[in-house]
Motif scaffolding. Structure first.
Motif, PDB file in Angstrom:
ATOM      1  N   PRO A   8       0.813  -1.213   0.000  1.00 27.67           N
ATOM      2  CA  PRO A   8       0.000   0.000   0.000  1.00 27.67           C
ATOM      3  C   PRO A   8       0.850   1.267   0.000  1.00 27.67           C
ATOM      4  N   CYS A  20      -6.480   0.027   5.749  1.00 29.68           N
ATOM      5  CA  CYS A  20      -6.100  -0.089   4.340  1.00 29.68           C
ATOM      6  C   CYS A  20      -5.132  -1.250   4.140  1.00 29.68           C
ATOM      7  N   CYS A  98     -10.266   1.778   0.554  1.00 31.12           N
ATOM      8  CA  CYS A  98      -9.488   2.280   1.688  1.00 31.12           C
ATOM      9  C   CYS A  98     -10.294   3.419   2.304  1.00 31.12           C
ATOM     10  N   SER A 110     -10.351   1.339  -4.422  1.00 29.25           N
ATOM     11  CA  SER A 110      -9.043   1.885  -4.066  1.00 29.25           C
ATOM     12  C   SER A 110      -7.926   0.949  -4.510  1.00 29.25           C
ATOM     13  N   GLU A 144      -2.694   0.111  -3.918  1.00 28.54           N
ATOM     14  CA  GLU A 144      -3.729   1.043  -3.470  1.00 28.54           C
ATOM     15  C   GLU A 144      -3.545   2.358  -4.215  1.00 28.54           C
TER      16      GLU A 144
END
Length: 175
Positions: A8, A20, A98, A110, A144
């Motif tokens: 991420p 996330c 997220c 996301s 992400e």
């Protein structure tokens, strides 16, 4: 080949960042469980008979994310943007967003797959784990992104051959 390690971008708040990262972990686990069943990671998309993208990997992962009911409501004999499938898209699983991405639309994901030549998927292709020569822990498959503009059921992702991989890259200011 590139692919499977999920990485991420940094998030500002610890609770948000944790959520996330947890989404990415769930997606990564679902990818591996998909591989256990089908002997490959999911392709970026499932094409129609003419090769046009019809269905996203995110839909293919639903049964591996405890979303079997939603998966059953999706119609694979219709395109992703058919009236039925758009209705399914309104019920996006929380794992595909997220919480930090507050300005996104209600069905905007996301998380996107990195696709293209030399990646885990070139689009309709799928790769098995034994084809990843540099190891899964050294490979990206999903990242992400904020403001992707991609509906979670839409068969569209990030072109790894043209994308910038600079984190939080700023756009040049006009002079």
């Amino acid at each position: 080949s590139r692919g499977v390690m999920l990485s991420p971008t940094p998030a500002p708040g610890p609770a948000t960042a944790s959520s996330c990262v947890n989404n990415l972990k769930q997606i990564g686990l679902a990818m591996h469980n998909y591989h256990d069943v089908y002997n490959s990671f999911p392709p970026a998309y499932v094409p129609d008979k003419k090769g046009r993208p019809m269905h996203s990997w995110r839909v293919l992962l639903l049964p591996f994310l405890e979303e079997e009911m939603l998966y059953r409501q999706y119609r694979f004999n219709e395109p992703w943007d058919s009236p039925n499938n758009l209705a399914v898209a309104q019920r996006m699983p929380s794992v595909y967003r997220c919480p930090e991405n507050v300005g996104s639309g209600p069905t905007e994901t996301s998380y996107v797959m990195i696709v293209g030549k030399g990646m885990i998927s070139e689009g309709p292709s799928a790769t098995s784990i034994n084809k990843i020569v540099d190891g899964t822990s050294n490979t990206l498959i999903v990242v992400e992104t904020s403001g992707s503009g991609v509906r979670w059921t839409e068969p569209r992702d990030l072109d790894g051959n043209t994308a910038s991989f600079v984190i939080n890259q700023r756009r040049a200011e006009p002079e």
